[in-house]
Write an enzyme that holds these catalytic residues in place. Sequence first.
Site, PDB file in Angstrom:
ATOM      1  N   ASP A 159       0.546  -1.156  -0.132  1.00  0.00           N
ATOM      2  CA  ASP A 159      -0.061   0.296  -0.085  1.00  0.00           C
ATOM      3  C   ASP A 159       0.871   1.322  -0.232  1.00  0.00           C
ATOM      4  OD1 ASP A 159      -2.506   1.563   0.185  1.00  0.00           O
ATOM      5  OD2 ASP A 159      -2.975   0.977   1.768  1.00  0.00           O
ATOM      6  N   TYR A 205      20.746  19.746   9.748  1.00  0.00           N
ATOM      7  CA  TYR A 205      20.821  18.069  10.419  1.00  0.00           C
ATOM      8  C   TYR A 205      21.730  16.927  11.382  1.00  0.00           C
ATOM      9  CZ  TYR A 205      21.834  13.800   7.652  1.00  0.00           C
ATOM     10  OH  TYR A 205      22.148  12.454   7.696  1.00  0.00           O
ATOM     11  N   LYS A 218      19.980  14.569  13.693  1.00  0.00           N
ATOM     12  CA  LYS A 218      20.384  13.204  14.657  1.00  0.00           C
ATOM     13  C   LYS A 218      21.072  13.617  16.073  1.00  0.00           C
ATOM     14  CE  LYS A 218      18.776  12.451  10.159  1.00  0.00           C
ATOM     15  NZ  LYS A 218      17.978  10.649  10.384  1.00  0.00           N
TER      16      LYS A 218
END
Length: 264
Positions: free
Chosen positions: A55, A152, A156
């Site tokens: 899906d 970024y 993280k």
Amino acid sequence: MARHILITGAAGGLGSAISERFAAAGDRITGVDAREASLRDRVDALATAHGVAVDAITADLSDPAAGAVVDEAWERSGPVDVLVNAAGIWPATPLLEMTAPMWDHVLAINTRAPMLTTVALGRLAVAAGRPASVVNIASGAAIRARPGAAHYCTSKAALEMLTRSCAVELGAQSIRVNAVSPGFVAGSSQDVNPVTEEYAAAVSTNVLGRAGQPHDVAAAVFFLASPEAAWTTGAVLRVDGGSSAGNPALPLHWTGTTSAQSPG
């Protein structure tokens, strides 16, 4: 028995490889991505290649309602057994050019969305009395800053702590939460997050002497979601060719005889 695997960022390089690894094992796949056409092509290819139920849910994971993709997947295709938060962006923005919207957009996709999807899965799994597993895709940038990536790297680093925090709070409900931290992986979403050849060459130096491949990361994700990792939660598995261990390109810091060496 086939599991239901929900993978965000499923149209990207890492997300595609992770989807492939689970589909090859006969698991049902729900892929989530903002790129509708690419996502549909990807899940259709999985169905054709492996004969599994698939899906696709198109969603913008920067939306504060990002957790709704878990509810939708659960309703459409049954209880979610494994959630893989693979969606992420890593734009290059010099620090002195950073704005609040730039910062917030990266944190929304890379950190807030995994929190929202994990919370959504946790609520559904607890209500149904079912175990579940979450695997987040972290990064070596969590422990090594670099120019142009303050947003970024921060996202993280926060994702690694989120992984541990969720593991602590959800463990009693039989929900395991772990992370895979890749080093530089060749060909991972160059269409959305391109890097220059110079950058790729600079970050490919590691103990094993090669850049990672998407299947290297997919294998680690598959392991952490498997029964073989049943006693593992709150872990960050660094799959980086040894780059976090040290730099093999450095010369000896002293070329002569030292006091620790035998004179003979």
